[in-house]
Every structure is written in C-alpha cells, then in structure tokens.
Design a protein around this motif. Sequence first.
Motif, PDB file in Angstrom:
ATOM      1  N   TYR A  21      15.638  -5.453   1.698  1.00  0.00           N
ATOM      2  CA  TYR A  21      15.957  -5.315   3.122  1.00  0.00           C
ATOM      3  C   TYR A  21      14.637  -5.083   3.823  1.00  0.00           C
ATOM      4  O   TYR A  21      13.887  -4.170   3.466  1.00  0.00           O
ATOM      5  N   MET A  22      14.333  -5.925   4.785  1.00  0.00           N
ATOM      6  CA  MET A  22      12.995  -5.915   5.369  1.00  0.00           C
ATOM      7  C   MET A  22      13.023  -6.271   6.835  1.00  0.00           C
ATOM      8  O   MET A  22      14.047  -6.680   7.375  1.00  0.00           O
ATOM      9  N   LYS A  23      11.868  -6.092   7.474  1.00  0.00           N
ATOM     10  CA  LYS A  23      11.716  -6.534   8.861  1.00  0.00           C
ATOM     11  C   LYS A  23      11.015  -7.876   8.822  1.00  0.00           C
ATOM     12  O   LYS A  23       9.886  -7.979   8.341  1.00  0.00           O
ATOM     13  N   GLY A  24      11.715  -8.896   9.311  1.00  0.00           N
ATOM     14  CA  GLY A  24      11.192 -10.251   9.226  1.00  0.00           C
ATOM     15  C   GLY A  24      11.673 -10.917   7.951  1.00  0.00           C
ATOM     16  O   GLY A  24      12.578 -10.424   7.283  1.00  0.00           O
ATOM     17  N   THR A  25      11.055 -12.031   7.626  1.00  0.00           N
ATOM     18  CA  THR A  25      11.449 -12.799   6.439  1.00  0.00           C
ATOM     19  C   THR A  25      10.288 -12.787   5.437  1.00  0.00           C
ATOM     20  O   THR A  25       9.157 -12.483   5.818  1.00  0.00           O
ATOM     21  N   PRO A  26      10.564 -13.124   4.177  1.00  0.00           N
ATOM     22  CA  PRO A  26       9.472 -13.166   3.201  1.00  0.00           C
ATOM     23  C   PRO A  26       8.307 -14.057   3.653  1.00  0.00           C
ATOM     24  O   PRO A  26       7.152 -13.743   3.401  1.00  0.00           O
ATOM     25  N   PHE A  28       7.586 -14.733   6.885  1.00  0.00           N
ATOM     26  CA  PHE A  28       7.001 -14.146   8.087  1.00  0.00           C
ATOM     27  C   PHE A  28       7.435 -12.686   8.270  1.00  0.00           C
ATOM     28  O   PHE A  28       8.245 -12.382   9.139  1.00  0.00           O
ATOM     29  N   PRO A  29       6.867 -11.798   7.463  1.00  0.00           N
ATOM     30  CA  PRO A  29       7.213 -10.383   7.614  1.00  0.00           C
ATOM     31  C   PRO A  29       6.743  -9.876   8.978  1.00  0.00           C
ATOM     32  O   PRO A  29       5.693 -10.282   9.457  1.00  0.00           O
ATOM     33  N   GLN A  30       7.549  -8.985   9.560  1.00  0.00           N
ATOM     34  CA  GLN A  30       7.222  -8.473  10.892  1.00  0.00           C
ATOM     35  C   GLN A  30       6.668  -7.055  10.834  1.00  0.00           C
ATOM     36  O   GLN A  30       6.598  -6.379  11.853  1.00  0.00           O
ATOM     37  N   CYS A  31       6.336  -6.591   9.649  1.00  0.00           N
ATOM     38  CA  CYS A  31       5.888  -5.212   9.516  1.00  0.00           C
ATOM     39  C   CYS A  31       5.025  -5.136   8.263  1.00  0.00           C
ATOM     40  O   CYS A  31       5.313  -5.794   7.257  1.00  0.00           O
ATOM     41  N   GLY A  32       3.958  -4.372   8.345  1.00  0.00           N
ATOM     42  CA  GLY A  32       3.008  -4.287   7.239  1.00  0.00           C
ATOM     43  C   GLY A  32       3.619  -3.754   5.958  1.00  0.00           C
ATOM     44  O   GLY A  32       3.258  -4.167   4.852  1.00  0.00           O
ATOM     45  N   PHE A  33       4.571  -2.829   6.101  1.00  0.00           N
ATOM     46  CA  PHE A  33       5.183  -2.229   4.915  1.00  0.00           C
ATOM     47  C   PHE A  33       6.093  -3.241   4.214  1.00  0.00           C
ATOM     48  O   PHE A  33       6.122  -3.330   2.991  1.00  0.00           O
ATOM     49  N   SER A  34       6.827  -4.002   5.015  1.00  0.00           N
ATOM     50  CA  SER A  34       7.663  -5.053   4.431  1.00  0.00           C
ATOM     51  C   SER A  34       6.790  -6.112   3.767  1.00  0.00           C
ATOM     52  O   SER A  34       7.079  -6.579   2.656  1.00  0.00           O
ATOM     53  N   ALA A  35       5.696  -6.460   4.421  1.00  0.00           N
ATOM     54  CA  ALA A  35       4.792  -7.472   3.870  1.00  0.00           C
ATOM     55  C   ALA A  35       4.235  -7.013   2.530  1.00  0.00           C
ATOM     56  O   ALA A  35       4.093  -7.818   1.594  1.00  0.00           O
ATOM     57  N   ALA A  36       3.928  -5.724   2.424  1.00  0.00           N
ATOM     58  CA  ALA A  36       3.353  -5.202   1.183  1.00  0.00           C
ATOM     59  C   ALA A  36       4.329  -5.350   0.028  1.00  0.00           C
ATOM     60  O   ALA A  36       3.939  -5.705  -1.097  1.00  0.00           O
ATOM     61  N   LYS A  49      15.983 -11.919  -2.840  1.00  0.00           N
ATOM     62  CA  LYS A  49      16.592 -12.289  -1.569  1.00  0.00           C
ATOM     63  C   LYS A  49      16.067 -11.319  -0.513  1.00  0.00           C
ATOM     64  O   LYS A  49      16.232 -10.101  -0.642  1.00  0.00           O
ATOM     65  N   GLY A  50      15.419 -11.848   0.492  1.00  0.00           N
ATOM     66  CA  GLY A  50      14.948 -11.024   1.608  1.00  0.00           C
ATOM     67  C   GLY A  50      15.977 -11.047   2.709  1.00  0.00           C
ATOM     68  O   GLY A  50      16.443 -12.104   3.103  1.00  0.00           O
ATOM     69  N   ILE A  51      16.377  -9.865   3.169  1.00  0.00           N
ATOM     70  CA  ILE A  51      17.355  -9.800   4.253  1.00  0.00           C
ATOM     71  C   ILE A  51      16.688  -9.141   5.460  1.00  0.00           C
ATOM     72  O   ILE A  51      16.211  -8.006   5.378  1.00  0.00           O
ATOM     73  N   ASP A  52      16.662  -9.885   6.551  1.00  0.00           N
ATOM     74  CA  ASP A  52      15.975  -9.425   7.760  1.00  0.00           C
ATOM     75  C   ASP A  52      16.899  -8.514   8.571  1.00  0.00           C
ATOM     76  O   ASP A  52      17.899  -8.971   9.118  1.00  0.00           O
ATOM     77  N   VAL A  53      16.553  -7.239   8.650  1.00  0.00           N
ATOM     78  CA  VAL A  53      17.415  -6.305   9.381  1.00  0.00           C
ATOM     79  C   VAL A  53      17.228  -6.419  10.897  1.00  0.00           C
ATOM     80  O   VAL A  53      18.043  -5.899  11.661  1.00  0.00           O
ATOM     81  N   LEU A  54      16.158  -7.087  11.303  1.00  0.00           N
ATOM     82  CA  LEU A  54      15.897  -7.173  12.749  1.00  0.00           C
ATOM     83  C   LEU A  54      16.906  -8.066  13.470  1.00  0.00           C
ATOM     84  O   LEU A  54      17.071  -7.958  14.675  1.00  0.00           O
ATOM     85  N   VAL A  55      17.585  -8.941  12.712  1.00  0.00           N
ATOM     86  CA  VAL A  55      18.530  -9.832  13.372  1.00  0.00           C
ATOM     87  C   VAL A  55      19.900  -9.171  13.563  1.00  0.00           C
ATOM     88  O   VAL A  55      20.775  -9.736  14.215  1.00  0.00           O
ATOM     89  N   ASP A  56      20.086  -7.987  13.003  1.00  0.00           N
ATOM     90  CA  ASP A  56      21.399  -7.350  13.075  1.00  0.00           C
ATOM     91  C   ASP A  56      21.264  -5.824  13.197  1.00  0.00           C
ATOM     92  O   ASP A  56      21.051  -5.125  12.214  1.00  0.00           O
ATOM     93  N   PRO A  57      21.402  -5.300  14.422  1.00  0.00           N
ATOM     94  CA  PRO A  57      21.234  -3.859  14.645  1.00  0.00           C
ATOM     95  C   PRO A  57      22.187  -3.010  13.798  1.00  0.00           C
ATOM     96  O   PRO A  57      21.817  -1.917  13.364  1.00  0.00           O
ATOM     97  N   SER A  58      23.395  -3.514  13.537  1.00  0.00           N
ATOM     98  CA  SER A  58      24.337  -2.694  12.765  1.00  0.00           C
ATOM     99  C   SER A  58      23.895  -2.628  11.299  1.00  0.00           C
ATOM    100  O   SER A  58      24.095  -1.615  10.621  1.00  0.00           O
ATOM    101  N   LEU A  59      23.275  -3.686  10.821  1.00  0.00           N
ATOM    102  CA  LEU A  59      22.730  -3.667   9.458  1.00  0.00           C
ATOM    103  C   LEU A  59      21.499  -2.772   9.395  1.00  0.00           C
ATOM    104  O   LEU A  59      21.305  -2.005   8.449  1.00  0.00           O
ATOM    105  N   ARG A  60      20.684  -2.846  10.423  1.00  0.00           N
ATOM    106  CA  ARG A  60      19.453  -2.049  10.466  1.00  0.00           C
ATOM    107  C   ARG A  60      19.775  -0.557  10.358  1.00  0.00           C
ATOM    108  O   ARG A  60      19.090   0.193   9.667  1.00  0.00           O
TER     109      ARG A  60
END
Lengths: 110, 91
Positions: A21-26, A28-36, A49-60
């Motif tokens: 679960y990450m910010k952005g996609t594998p 195009f990560p949107q956050c340094g920690f997710s990218a790491a 499987k990378g799941i972008d939490v930024l596209v869904d506030p309820s998932l985030r």
Amino acid sequence: MSNPVFDQIRQDVGENDVVLYMKGTPMFPQCGFSAAVVQVLTALGVKFKGIDVLVDPSLREGIKQFSNWPTIPQLYVKGEFVGGCDIVREMASNGELQSLMKTKGVAGVN
Amino acid sequence: MTVKGSIEQKLTQGLAPTRLAVTDESHRHAGHAGHDRNGESHFHVEIVSAAFVGKSRVERHRMVNALLAEELAGPVHALSLATKTPDETAS
C-alpha cells in the motif's frame, strides 16, 4: 468493527503474495518513503502488487485502521503485515526480508 | 512547546529510554506534500529502551506510535524510527 474497505484489503492481501500500500504507483511513487520500499522490492526481484491509496480516501484511512499502523507505505507478505519503510529497509539490509519471503514461499526472491 | 519537545517528553515518560535522539528533518522535505512552511513535520527518532526487549519491530513501532498518536494525527506528517534495546546497541 465492520468496514467495507477491510473486505477489499483482506481480498487484496489474500490474493497476492506481496502487496504494497503506497502513495502513487510503483512506476511513479508520489512519496520518498513509498519509493524506497518499491526500490527494495525491485532489488529483491519479487513480483508485488502496488496499491495507490491516494486514489481512494476511504482506503487511505481504512488501511491505517486495518493494520493499526498510522503511516503509509505498508508492506504485506502472504496476508501478514510486515511493516513500514523503516522496518522494510532494516530487514532488507540484514537479509531478514529475503528469508521471510523465502520461508513464506514467495516466488522469485533473489 | 515545540513538536520536537513534546515528542521527547512523551517518549521519555513512556519508555524511559537510555538514549533518545529526535531530529527534525522537515527541511529535507521542503516543498513536498505534507511539508508545513512554518512547522515541524518530518522527524527521525532514534530510541534505545529496555521496554523493547522481547518485542518485534512492529510492536516497538506501535508502542512509539501510540505515545505519539496526538502528534501523528496533527502536525507530524512523517516519523522515521530506529528502535533498539540496550543489548542491541552493544553489538
């Protein structure tokens, strides 16, 4: 505690050996920690499987409650919560992450 | 009190650390989402405490996160943690 988001999370971590679960996609990560964490998993050679939490506030919000963990990224291996960025990096640096994946039967670990 | 000060105070009270270093790394994230121009938003915490003995990494982080729930819900956007027991630092 029934949250419809939890059902989706259970399904995702159940159907995929390694889920991030990450910010952005594998790509195009949107956050340094997710990218790491993406970098660690890529180096290990495992399919995830990378799941972008930024596209869904309820998932985030839901993923934080599901794991009782306040931050993103979050790594799951065979349905089990492993940790966030610090833990994943620490485990990768001493080989623990590799052995965990091998023990759990994840395919393709370098 | 500064955010850094309240992090230090809560961790000292909650975990009686033998070593505690709280570093404000907000400047490294200037201009990025979650960075607050006026504030302290990104921290790195190194903490050594006997309270971590026998706990997994996830459990240790949860202990710290629970003590800092208020900060995490508020100004703190990112918290990076290194949690060790006194024995682990000796090696």
